[in-house]
Design an enzyme around this catalytic site. Structure first.
Site, short mmCIF file in Angstrom:
data_model
loop_
_atom_site.label_atom_id
_atom_site.label_comp_id
_atom_site.label_asym_id
_atom_site.label_seq_id
_atom_site.Cartn_x
_atom_site.Cartn_y
_atom_site.Cartn_z
NE ARG A 20 -0.64 4.78 -0.61
CZ ARG A 20 0.72 4.49 -0.13
NH1 ARG A 20 0.84 4.11 1.13
NH2 ARG A 20 1.64 4.33 -0.92
CE LYS A 30 9.27 3.58 1.24
NZ LYS A 30 8.20 2.79 0.72
CG ASN A 31 9.20 4.70 -3.13
OD1 ASN A 31 9.14 3.65 -2.30
ND2 ASN A 31 8.69 5.84 -3.19
CB CYS A 64 2.29 5.28 4.76
SG CYS A 64 4.22 5.10 5.59
CG ASP A 110 7.07 9.75 -1.10
OD1 ASP A 110 5.92 10.02 -0.70
OD2 ASP A 110 7.35 8.54 -1.53
NE ARG A 112 6.18 0.35 6.15
CZ ARG A 112 5.00 0.65 5.56
NH1 ARG A 112 4.31 1.19 6.28
NH2 ARG A 112 4.95 0.30 4.37
C1 UD1 Z 1 3.90 5.42 -4.60
C2 UD1 Z 1 5.13 5.52 -3.52
C3 UD1 Z 1 4.92 6.53 -2.40
C4 UD1 Z 1 4.81 7.83 -3.20
C5 UD1 Z 1 3.59 7.69 -4.39
C6 UD1 Z 1 3.59 9.00 -5.05
C7 UD1 Z 1 5.76 3.03 -3.22
C8 UD1 Z 1 5.74 1.65 -2.50
N1 UD1 Z 1 4.86 4.15 -2.89
O1 UD1 Z 1 2.92 4.95 -3.91
O2 UD1 Z 1 5.97 6.49 -1.50
O3 UD1 Z 1 4.46 8.72 -2.15
O4 UD1 Z 1 3.86 6.78 -4.99
O5 UD1 Z 1 4.65 9.30 -5.59
O6 UD1 Z 1 6.42 2.98 -4.46
N2 UD1 Z 1 -4.62 6.27 -7.33
C9 UD1 Z 1 -6.02 5.96 -7.63
N3 UD1 Z 1 -6.21 4.71 -8.07
C10 UD1 Z 1 -5.35 3.81 -8.13
C11 UD1 Z 1 -3.82 4.15 -7.71
C12 UD1 Z 1 -3.69 5.39 -7.38
O7 UD1 Z 1 -6.96 7.00 -7.64
O8 UD1 Z 1 -5.43 2.91 -8.72
C13 UD1 Z 1 -4.55 7.75 -6.61
C14 UD1 Z 1 -3.93 7.74 -5.27
O9 UD1 Z 1 -5.09 7.72 -4.34
C15 UD1 Z 1 -3.15 9.10 -5.12
C16 UD1 Z 1 -2.51 9.13 -6.40
O10 UD1 Z 1 -3.16 8.41 -7.46
O11 UD1 Z 1 -4.03 10.17 -4.94
C17 UD1 Z 1 -1.11 8.64 -6.64
O12 UD1 Z 1 -0.92 7.27 -6.07
P1 UD1 Z 1 0.28 6.45 -6.60
O13 UD1 Z 1 0.99 7.34 -7.46
O14 UD1 Z 1 -0.28 5.14 -7.21
O15 UD1 Z 1 1.04 6.16 -5.39
P2 UD1 Z 1 1.52 4.65 -4.73
O16 UD1 Z 1 2.10 3.81 -5.91
O17 UD1 Z 1 0.57 4.12 -3.95
#
Ligand code: UD1
Length: 418
Positions: A122, A22-23, A117, A306, A398
Protein backbone atom coordinates in the site's frame (compact mmCIF):
# COMPACT_ATOMS: atom_id res chain seq x y z
CA UNK A 1 -13.44 -7.89 21.13
CA UNK A 2 -10.94 -10.71 21.57
CA UNK A 3 -13.11 -13.38 20.05
CA UNK A 4 -16.46 -13.93 18.52
CA UNK A 5 -18.14 -17.30 18.91
CA UNK A 6 -20.81 -17.95 16.30
CA UNK A 7 -23.30 -20.81 16.48
CA UNK A 8 -24.09 -21.19 12.80
CA UNK A 9 -26.08 -23.48 10.58
CA UNK A 10 -29.39 -21.68 10.94
CA UNK A 11 -31.06 -19.34 8.44
CA UNK A 12 -31.09 -15.59 9.05
CA UNK A 13 -34.43 -13.87 9.51
CA UNK A 14 -35.12 -10.24 10.35
CA UNK A 15 -34.34 -6.65 9.65
CA UNK A 16 -31.29 -4.52 10.53
CA UNK A 17 -30.20 -0.96 9.84
CA UNK A 18 -27.13 -0.44 7.70
CA UNK A 19 -24.68 2.03 9.30
CA UNK A 20 -22.84 4.92 7.67
CA UNK A 21 -19.89 4.00 5.45
CA UNK A 22 -16.45 3.76 7.07
CA UNK A 23 -14.69 4.64 3.83
CA UNK A 24 -16.79 7.81 3.53
CA UNK A 25 -16.63 8.75 7.22
CA UNK A 26 -12.84 8.75 7.52
CA UNK A 27 -12.01 11.05 4.56
CA UNK A 28 -14.82 13.38 5.57
CA UNK A 29 -13.62 13.68 9.16
CA UNK A 30 -10.12 14.58 7.96
CA UNK A 31 -11.62 16.92 5.33
CA UNK A 32 -13.33 18.85 8.14
CA UNK A 33 -9.86 20.22 8.97
CA UNK A 34 -9.86 22.22 5.69
CA UNK A 35 -12.27 24.87 6.99
CA UNK A 36 -11.41 26.52 10.30
CA UNK A 37 -15.00 26.10 11.43
CA UNK A 38 -17.61 23.71 12.83
CA UNK A 39 -19.07 20.81 10.81
CA UNK A 40 -21.81 18.48 11.94
CA UNK A 41 -21.58 15.06 10.31
CA UNK A 42 -24.49 12.63 10.53
CA UNK A 43 -24.82 8.86 10.06
CA UNK A 44 -21.28 8.27 11.36
CA UNK A 45 -20.66 4.60 12.24
CA UNK A 46 -19.51 3.84 15.78
CA UNK A 47 -16.45 1.85 14.73
CA UNK A 48 -12.90 1.73 16.01
CA UNK A 49 -11.36 3.56 13.03
CA UNK A 50 -13.77 6.47 13.59
CA UNK A 51 -12.99 6.62 17.33
CA UNK A 52 -9.26 6.58 16.54
CA UNK A 53 -9.72 9.36 13.99
CA UNK A 54 -11.64 11.49 16.49
CA UNK A 55 -8.85 10.91 19.01
CA UNK A 56 -6.24 12.00 16.45
CA UNK A 57 -8.18 15.18 15.65
CA UNK A 58 -8.77 16.00 19.34
CA UNK A 59 -5.11 15.51 20.18
CA UNK A 60 -4.36 18.11 17.47
CA UNK A 61 -6.58 20.71 19.10
CA UNK A 62 -9.95 20.04 17.45
CA UNK A 63 -13.17 19.27 19.24
CA UNK A 64 -14.25 16.10 17.44
CA UNK A 65 -16.77 13.89 19.18
CA UNK A 66 -20.12 12.13 19.00
CA UNK A 67 -22.84 14.49 20.21
CA UNK A 68 -25.58 11.89 19.88
CA UNK A 69 -25.99 8.34 18.54
CA UNK A 70 -24.41 8.83 15.11
CA UNK A 71 -23.76 12.56 14.85
CA UNK A 72 -20.23 13.91 15.15
CA UNK A 73 -19.36 17.54 15.75
CA UNK A 74 -16.00 18.68 14.41
CA UNK A 75 -14.76 22.10 15.51
CA UNK A 76 -11.43 22.44 13.73
CA UNK A 77 -10.77 26.15 14.39
CA UNK A 78 -7.87 25.53 16.74
CA UNK A 79 -6.16 22.59 15.02
CA UNK A 80 -2.37 22.72 15.34
CA UNK A 81 -0.63 21.52 12.15
CA UNK A 82 2.06 18.83 12.24
CA UNK A 83 0.95 17.69 15.70
CA UNK A 84 -0.67 14.31 14.95
CA UNK A 85 0.20 11.50 17.37
CA UNK A 86 2.44 8.95 15.61
CA UNK A 87 1.18 5.92 17.52
CA UNK A 88 -2.47 6.43 16.56
CA UNK A 89 -1.71 7.52 12.99
CA UNK A 90 0.15 4.22 12.48
CA UNK A 91 -2.97 2.28 13.48
CA UNK A 92 -5.05 3.21 10.41
CA UNK A 93 -4.63 3.79 6.71
CA UNK A 94 -7.02 6.71 6.38
CA UNK A 95 -4.80 8.89 8.61
CA UNK A 96 -2.86 9.50 5.36
CA UNK A 97 -5.63 12.03 4.60
CA UNK A 98 -4.15 14.30 7.25
CA UNK A 99 -1.36 15.02 4.77
CA UNK A 100 -3.67 16.50 2.14
CA UNK A 101 -5.89 18.26 4.68
CA UNK A 102 -3.00 19.94 6.53
CA UNK A 103 -1.21 20.93 3.32
CA UNK A 104 -4.39 22.52 2.00
CA UNK A 105 -5.10 24.56 5.12
CA UNK A 106 -1.66 25.30 6.56
CA UNK A 107 0.75 24.81 3.63
CA UNK A 108 2.67 22.26 5.70
CA UNK A 109 2.21 18.78 7.09
CA UNK A 110 4.00 15.99 8.89
CA UNK A 111 2.59 12.62 9.86
CA UNK A 112 3.82 9.13 10.64
CA UNK A 113 3.52 6.56 7.84
CA UNK A 114 -0.06 5.30 8.14
CA UNK A 115 -0.87 1.66 8.94
CA UNK A 116 -4.09 -0.19 8.15
CA UNK A 117 -5.08 -3.72 7.13
CA UNK A 118 -2.31 -5.88 5.71
CA UNK A 119 -3.82 -6.71 2.34
CA UNK A 120 -0.66 -6.32 0.28
CA UNK A 121 1.51 -3.40 -0.82
CA UNK A 122 0.00 0.00 0.00
CA UNK A 123 2.47 2.66 -1.16
CA UNK A 124 1.77 6.41 -1.09
CA UNK A 125 3.69 7.37 -4.25
CA UNK A 126 0.59 8.57 -6.12
CA UNK A 127 -0.51 10.71 -3.14
CA UNK A 128 2.91 12.35 -2.93
CA UNK A 129 3.21 12.87 -6.69
CA UNK A 130 -0.12 14.74 -6.59
CA UNK A 131 1.15 17.01 -3.78
CA UNK A 132 4.31 17.70 -5.79
CA UNK A 133 2.28 18.64 -8.88
CA UNK A 134 0.48 21.22 -6.76
CA UNK A 135 3.78 22.76 -5.64
CA UNK A 136 4.61 20.96 -2.40
CA UNK A 137 8.11 19.88 -1.43
CA UNK A 138 7.77 16.38 -0.02
CA UNK A 139 10.23 14.67 2.33
CA UNK A 140 10.02 10.99 3.13
CA UNK A 141 11.86 9.23 5.93
CA UNK A 142 11.61 5.65 7.14
CA UNK A 143 8.75 6.35 9.50
CA UNK A 144 7.21 9.72 8.56
CA UNK A 145 6.24 11.98 5.69
CA UNK A 146 6.54 15.75 5.67
CA UNK A 147 5.60 18.31 3.05
CA UNK A 148 5.66 22.08 2.78
CA UNK A 149 4.39 24.67 0.34
CA UNK A 150 5.84 27.87 1.84
CA UNK A 151 4.07 30.13 -0.63
CA UNK A 152 0.92 27.97 -0.72
CA UNK A 153 -0.20 25.27 -3.15
CA UNK A 154 -1.13 26.18 -6.72
CA UNK A 155 -3.44 24.50 -9.24
CA UNK A 156 -2.12 21.97 -11.75
CA UNK A 157 -2.98 18.94 -13.83
CA UNK A 158 -2.77 15.57 -12.08
CA UNK A 159 -3.03 12.44 -14.22
CA UNK A 160 -3.30 9.17 -12.32
CA UNK A 161 -1.81 6.22 -14.21
CA UNK A 162 -3.54 3.87 -11.76
CA UNK A 163 -6.88 4.24 -10.01
CA UNK A 164 -6.36 4.86 -6.29
CA UNK A 165 -9.12 5.77 -3.83
CA UNK A 166 -6.67 7.13 -1.27
CA UNK A 167 -4.61 9.19 -3.72
CA UNK A 168 -7.82 10.61 -5.21
CA UNK A 169 -8.99 11.72 -1.75
CA UNK A 170 -5.65 13.33 -0.89
CA UNK A 171 -5.41 15.06 -4.28
CA UNK A 172 -8.95 16.46 -3.88
CA UNK A 173 -8.16 17.78 -0.39
CA UNK A 174 -4.93 19.43 -1.55
CA UNK A 175 -6.54 20.84 -4.73
CA UNK A 176 -9.38 22.44 -2.74
CA UNK A 177 -6.73 24.39 -0.83
CA UNK A 178 -4.58 25.19 -3.90
CA UNK A 179 -4.93 28.59 -5.61
CA UNK A 180 -6.37 28.34 -9.12
CA UNK A 181 -7.76 25.45 -11.11
CA UNK A 182 -6.72 21.82 -10.75
CA UNK A 183 -7.73 19.10 -13.19
CA UNK A 184 -7.59 15.54 -11.90
CA UNK A 185 -7.72 12.79 -14.53
CA UNK A 186 -8.11 9.06 -13.92
CA UNK A 187 -9.59 9.51 -10.43
CA UNK A 188 -11.41 6.82 -8.46
CA UNK A 189 -15.20 6.98 -8.95
CA UNK A 190 -16.29 5.17 -5.78
CA UNK A 191 -19.54 6.53 -4.30
CA UNK A 192 -17.64 7.73 -1.22
CA UNK A 193 -15.52 9.98 -3.46
CA UNK A 194 -18.80 11.58 -4.48
CA UNK A 195 -19.76 11.87 -0.79
CA UNK A 196 -16.48 13.67 -0.08
CA UNK A 197 -16.97 16.07 -3.04
CA UNK A 198 -20.55 16.79 -1.96
CA UNK A 199 -19.43 17.58 1.58
CA UNK A 200 -16.62 19.86 0.37
CA UNK A 201 -19.06 21.60 -2.00
CA UNK A 202 -21.37 22.17 0.98
CA UNK A 203 -18.33 23.77 2.70
CA UNK A 204 -17.91 26.22 -0.21
CA UNK A 205 -15.53 24.35 -2.55
CA UNK A 206 -16.08 24.43 -6.34
CA UNK A 207 -15.79 20.92 -7.80
CA UNK A 208 -17.20 19.80 -11.14
CA UNK A 209 -17.29 16.40 -12.85
CA UNK A 210 -18.28 14.70 -9.59
CA UNK A 211 -18.91 10.97 -10.17
CA UNK A 212 -16.80 10.87 -13.36
CA UNK A 213 -13.11 10.00 -13.75
CA UNK A 214 -12.16 13.65 -14.35
CA UNK A 215 -12.62 16.34 -11.70
CA UNK A 216 -12.10 20.08 -12.04
CA UNK A 217 -11.53 21.97 -8.81
CA UNK A 218 -11.34 25.74 -8.42
CA UNK A 219 -9.23 25.94 -5.30
CA UNK A 220 -8.38 28.53 -2.71
CA UNK A 221 -11.97 29.63 -2.08
CA UNK A 222 -12.98 30.57 1.48
CA UNK A 223 -14.44 27.52 3.22
CA UNK A 224 -16.87 27.16 6.09
CA UNK A 225 -18.27 24.24 8.06
CA UNK A 226 -21.30 22.25 6.87
CA UNK A 227 -23.94 19.85 8.08
CA UNK A 228 -23.77 16.62 6.09
CA UNK A 229 -25.09 13.05 6.41
CA UNK A 230 -22.88 10.18 5.20
CA UNK A 231 -23.88 7.54 2.68
CA UNK A 232 -24.79 4.06 3.96
CA UNK A 233 -22.09 1.40 4.10
CA UNK A 234 -22.30 -0.51 0.83
CA UNK A 235 -19.71 -3.04 2.01
CA UNK A 236 -21.61 -3.75 5.24
CA UNK A 237 -24.78 -4.23 3.18
CA UNK A 238 -22.92 -6.51 0.74
CA UNK A 239 -21.50 -8.52 3.63
CA UNK A 240 -24.99 -9.19 5.03
CA UNK A 241 -26.27 -10.15 1.57
CA UNK A 242 -23.49 -12.75 1.36
CA UNK A 243 -24.31 -13.89 4.90
CA UNK A 244 -27.91 -14.53 3.80
CA UNK A 245 -26.63 -16.39 0.73
CA UNK A 246 -24.44 -18.60 2.92
CA UNK A 247 -26.93 -19.30 5.74
CA UNK A 248 -30.26 -18.96 3.89
CA UNK A 249 -33.34 -17.21 5.26
CA UNK A 250 -34.75 -13.79 4.47
CA UNK A 251 -33.33 -10.44 5.58
CA UNK A 252 -34.09 -6.75 5.09
CA UNK A 253 -31.35 -4.12 5.17
CA UNK A 254 -32.86 -0.76 6.07
CA UNK A 255 -31.06 2.30 4.76
CA UNK A 256 -29.06 0.36 2.12
CA UNK A 257 -28.86 2.00 -1.31
CA UNK A 258 -29.25 -0.33 -4.27
CA UNK A 259 -27.62 2.08 -6.73
CA UNK A 260 -24.25 1.60 -4.97
CA UNK A 261 -24.59 -2.16 -5.18
CA UNK A 262 -26.01 -2.79 -8.64
CA UNK A 263 -23.24 -5.11 -9.88
CA UNK A 264 -23.27 -7.01 -6.60
CA UNK A 265 -27.05 -7.45 -6.66
CA UNK A 266 -26.98 -8.57 -10.32
CA UNK A 267 -24.29 -11.14 -9.47
CA UNK A 268 -26.25 -12.49 -6.50
CA UNK A 269 -29.42 -12.71 -8.60
CA UNK A 270 -27.54 -14.61 -11.33
CA UNK A 271 -26.36 -17.00 -8.62
CA UNK A 272 -29.97 -17.68 -7.64
CA UNK A 273 -30.73 -15.27 -4.80
CA UNK A 274 -33.86 -13.18 -4.68
CA UNK A 275 -33.00 -9.50 -4.16
CA UNK A 276 -35.72 -6.86 -3.90
CA UNK A 277 -34.67 -3.23 -3.89
CA UNK A 278 -36.68 -0.24 -2.67
CA UNK A 279 -35.37 3.35 -2.39
CA UNK A 280 -33.99 2.96 1.16
CA UNK A 281 -33.97 -0.80 1.57
CA UNK A 282 -32.66 -4.04 0.12
CA UNK A 283 -34.32 -7.37 1.01
CA UNK A 284 -32.79 -10.72 0.17
CA UNK A 285 -33.63 -14.39 0.38
CA UNK A 286 -32.17 -17.66 -0.82
CA UNK A 287 -35.04 -19.65 -2.33
CA UNK A 288 -32.89 -22.63 -3.41
CA UNK A 289 -29.33 -23.77 -4.10
CA UNK A 290 -26.95 -21.19 -5.57
CA UNK A 291 -24.82 -21.49 -8.73
CA UNK A 292 -21.02 -21.01 -8.85
CA UNK A 293 -19.67 -17.75 -10.27
CA UNK A 294 -16.69 -16.01 -11.78
CA UNK A 295 -15.77 -12.44 -10.78
CA UNK A 296 -13.07 -9.81 -11.26
CA UNK A 297 -12.44 -7.36 -8.40
CA UNK A 298 -11.59 -3.96 -9.86
CA UNK A 299 -12.16 -0.24 -9.23
CA UNK A 300 -15.75 1.06 -9.10
CA UNK A 301 -18.10 0.58 -10.92
CA UNK A 302 -16.45 -2.85 -11.07
CA UNK A 303 -16.86 -5.51 -8.41
CA UNK A 304 -15.43 -4.10 -5.12
CA UNK A 305 -12.19 -5.61 -3.80
CA UNK A 306 -13.62 -5.09 -0.29
CA UNK A 307 -16.29 -7.74 -1.13
CA UNK A 308 -13.91 -10.33 -2.59
CA UNK A 309 -13.19 -12.34 0.61
CA UNK A 310 -16.91 -12.44 1.53
CA UNK A 311 -17.85 -13.83 -1.90
CA UNK A 312 -15.07 -16.42 -1.62
CA UNK A 313 -16.57 -17.52 1.72
CA UNK A 314 -20.03 -17.70 0.13
CA UNK A 315 -18.59 -19.84 -2.71
CA UNK A 316 -17.37 -22.49 -0.24
CA UNK A 317 -20.99 -23.61 0.20
CA UNK A 318 -21.87 -23.65 -3.51
CA UNK A 319 -21.28 -26.94 -5.40
CA UNK A 320 -18.90 -26.40 -8.34
CA UNK A 321 -15.89 -24.20 -9.06
CA UNK A 322 -16.06 -20.44 -8.42
CA UNK A 323 -13.25 -18.03 -9.24
CA UNK A 324 -12.35 -14.48 -8.24
CA UNK A 325 -9.55 -12.55 -9.94
CA UNK A 326 -8.22 -9.73 -7.73
CA UNK A 327 -6.76 -6.79 -9.64
CA UNK A 328 -6.72 -4.08 -6.92
CA UNK A 329 -4.78 -5.84 -4.14
CA UNK A 330 -3.34 -8.93 -5.87
CA UNK A 331 -2.02 -10.36 -2.57
CA UNK A 332 -5.26 -10.08 -0.64
CA UNK A 333 -5.49 -13.80 0.18
CA UNK A 334 -4.59 -14.22 3.83
CA UNK A 335 -8.14 -15.36 4.55
CA UNK A 336 -7.66 -18.39 2.27
CA UNK A 337 -5.64 -20.35 4.85
CA UNK A 338 -8.23 -19.52 7.53
CA UNK A 339 -11.14 -20.84 5.42
CA UNK A 340 -9.09 -24.00 4.82
CA UNK A 341 -8.97 -24.55 8.60
CA UNK A 342 -12.77 -24.84 8.40
CA UNK A 343 -12.51 -27.49 5.68
CA UNK A 344 -12.84 -25.33 2.55
CA UNK A 345 -11.25 -26.44 -0.70
CA UNK A 346 -9.79 -23.12 -1.77
CA UNK A 347 -6.56 -22.09 -3.42
CA UNK A 348 -5.02 -18.75 -4.39
CA UNK A 349 -2.52 -18.43 -7.21
CA UNK A 350 -1.32 -15.60 -9.45
CA UNK A 351 -3.86 -13.08 -8.21
CA UNK A 352 -6.78 -15.46 -8.50
CA UNK A 353 -8.66 -17.56 -5.96
CA UNK A 354 -10.39 -20.79 -6.93
CA UNK A 355 -13.00 -22.34 -4.68
CA UNK A 356 -14.29 -25.87 -5.11
CA UNK A 357 -17.44 -25.50 -3.07
CA UNK A 358 -20.12 -27.77 -1.77
CA UNK A 359 -18.25 -30.12 0.57
CA UNK A 360 -19.53 -29.23 4.05
CA UNK A 361 -17.34 -27.08 6.24
CA UNK A 362 -16.81 -27.99 9.88
CA UNK A 363 -16.63 -25.75 12.97
CA UNK A 364 -13.19 -24.62 14.10
CA UNK A 365 -11.04 -21.73 15.24
CA UNK A 366 -9.79 -19.07 12.84
CA UNK A 367 -7.97 -15.72 13.03
CA UNK A 368 -9.35 -12.49 11.61
CA UNK A 369 -6.22 -11.53 9.67
CA UNK A 370 -7.72 -8.29 8.31
CA UNK A 371 -11.12 -6.57 8.30
CA UNK A 372 -12.70 -8.23 5.25
CA UNK A 373 -10.97 -11.55 5.97
CA UNK A 374 -12.75 -11.46 9.33
CA UNK A 375 -16.04 -10.76 7.53
CA UNK A 376 -15.42 -13.75 5.25
CA UNK A 377 -14.85 -15.95 8.30
CA UNK A 378 -18.11 -14.73 9.87
CA UNK A 379 -19.96 -15.68 6.67
CA UNK A 380 -18.39 -19.14 6.63
CA UNK A 381 -19.18 -19.59 10.35
CA UNK A 382 -22.84 -18.70 9.75
CA UNK A 383 -23.15 -21.60 7.30
CA UNK A 384 -21.58 -24.18 9.65
CA UNK A 385 -23.69 -26.06 12.23
CA UNK A 386 -21.84 -25.85 15.56
CA UNK A 387 -19.61 -23.27 17.21
CA UNK A 388 -16.91 -21.50 15.23
CA UNK A 389 -14.50 -19.23 17.08
CA UNK A 390 -13.05 -16.14 15.40
CA UNK A 391 -9.99 -14.84 17.22
CA UNK A 392 -8.41 -11.38 16.90
CA UNK A 393 -11.97 -10.20 16.32
CA UNK A 394 -11.09 -6.64 17.39
CA UNK A 395 -10.26 -6.02 13.76
CA UNK A 396 -13.96 -6.45 12.92
CA UNK A 397 -14.74 -3.51 15.21
CA UNK A 398 -12.57 -1.33 12.98
CA UNK A 399 -15.16 -1.46 10.23
CA UNK A 400 -18.42 -3.14 11.33
CA UNK A 401 -20.71 -1.20 13.65
CA UNK A 402 -22.29 -3.47 16.31
CA UNK A 403 -21.74 -6.67 14.31
CA UNK A 404 -22.57 -9.15 17.12
CA UNK A 405 -25.80 -7.24 17.89
CA UNK A 406 -26.86 -7.13 14.24
CA UNK A 407 -26.24 -10.88 13.85
CA UNK A 408 -28.28 -11.54 17.00
CA UNK A 409 -31.09 -9.42 15.55
CA UNK A 410 -31.10 -11.85 12.61
CA UNK A 411 -31.46 -14.80 14.98
CA UNK A 412 -27.83 -15.95 15.25
CA UNK A 413 -26.51 -16.91 18.69
CA UNK A 414 -23.26 -14.94 19.02
CA UNK A 415 -20.97 -14.53 22.00
CA UNK A 416 -18.56 -11.59 21.92
CA UNK A 417 -15.64 -11.87 24.38
CA UNK A 418 -13.75 -8.69 25.21
C1 UD1 B 1 -9.17 2.24 0.05
C2 UD1 B 1 -10.05 1.67 1.14
C3 UD1 B 1 -10.00 0.16 1.10
C4 UD1 B 1 -10.30 -0.36 -0.29
C5 UD1 B 1 -9.47 0.34 -1.34
C6 UD1 B 1 -9.87 -0.01 -2.78
C7 UD1 B 1 -10.06 3.28 2.96
C8 UD1 B 1 -9.56 3.62 4.32
N1 UD1 B 1 -9.59 2.14 2.44
O1 UD1 B 1 -7.84 1.86 0.33
O2 UD1 B 1 -10.96 -0.33 2.02
O3 UD1 B 1 -9.98 -1.73 -0.33
O4 UD1 B 1 -9.60 1.76 -1.21
O5 UD1 B 1 -11.22 0.20 -2.99
O6 UD1 B 1 -10.86 3.98 2.37
N2 UD1 B 1 -1.51 2.30 -4.96
C9 UD1 B 1 -0.26 2.67 -5.41
N3 UD1 B 1 0.24 3.88 -5.03
C10 UD1 B 1 -0.46 4.75 -4.25
C11 UD1 B 1 -1.76 4.37 -3.79
C12 UD1 B 1 -2.24 3.14 -4.18
O7 UD1 B 1 0.40 1.91 -6.14
O8 UD1 B 1 0.05 5.84 -3.96
C13 UD1 B 1 -2.07 0.98 -5.35
C14 UD1 B 1 -2.33 0.07 -4.14
O9 UD1 B 1 -1.17 -0.66 -3.81
C15 UD1 B 1 -3.43 -0.83 -4.69
C16 UD1 B 1 -4.23 0.10 -5.61
O10 UD1 B 1 -3.36 1.19 -5.90
O11 UD1 B 1 -2.87 -1.88 -5.45
C17 UD1 B 1 -5.50 0.63 -5.03
O12 UD1 B 1 -5.24 1.22 -3.78
P1 UD1 B 1 -6.17 2.40 -3.18
O13 UD1 B 1 -7.37 2.54 -4.03
O14 UD1 B 1 -5.29 3.58 -2.99
O15 UD1 B 1 -6.59 1.82 -1.78
P2 UD1 B 1 -6.63 2.58 -0.39
O16 UD1 B 1 -6.99 4.01 -0.60
O17 UD1 B 1 -5.40 2.24 0.37
Amino acid sequence: MKKMIIRGGRPLYGEIKISGFKNAALPLLYASVLAADVSVIGNVPRILDVFRTLEILESMGAIARFVDGNTVLCDTRFVRPCSSPDGLVRKLRASAYLLGAELARFGKTRAAIPGGCSIGRRPLDLHLAAFRTLGAEVRESEDAIGATAPSGLHGGEIVFGKVSVGATVNAILAAVGARGETILRGVAREPHITDLCDYLTACGAAISGVGSDCLRIRGGLPLHGATYALMPDMIEAGTFLCACGAAGGEICLRGAKAEHLSLLCTTLREMGMEIRCAPQQICASRPGPLAPFSLVAEPYPGFPTDMHPQFAALATGIPGCSRIRETVFPDRFRYVGELRRLGATIEARDGEVMINGGSSLHPGCVFATDLRAGAAEVIAALSIPGETVIRDAEILERGYDALPGKLRALGVPVIAEF
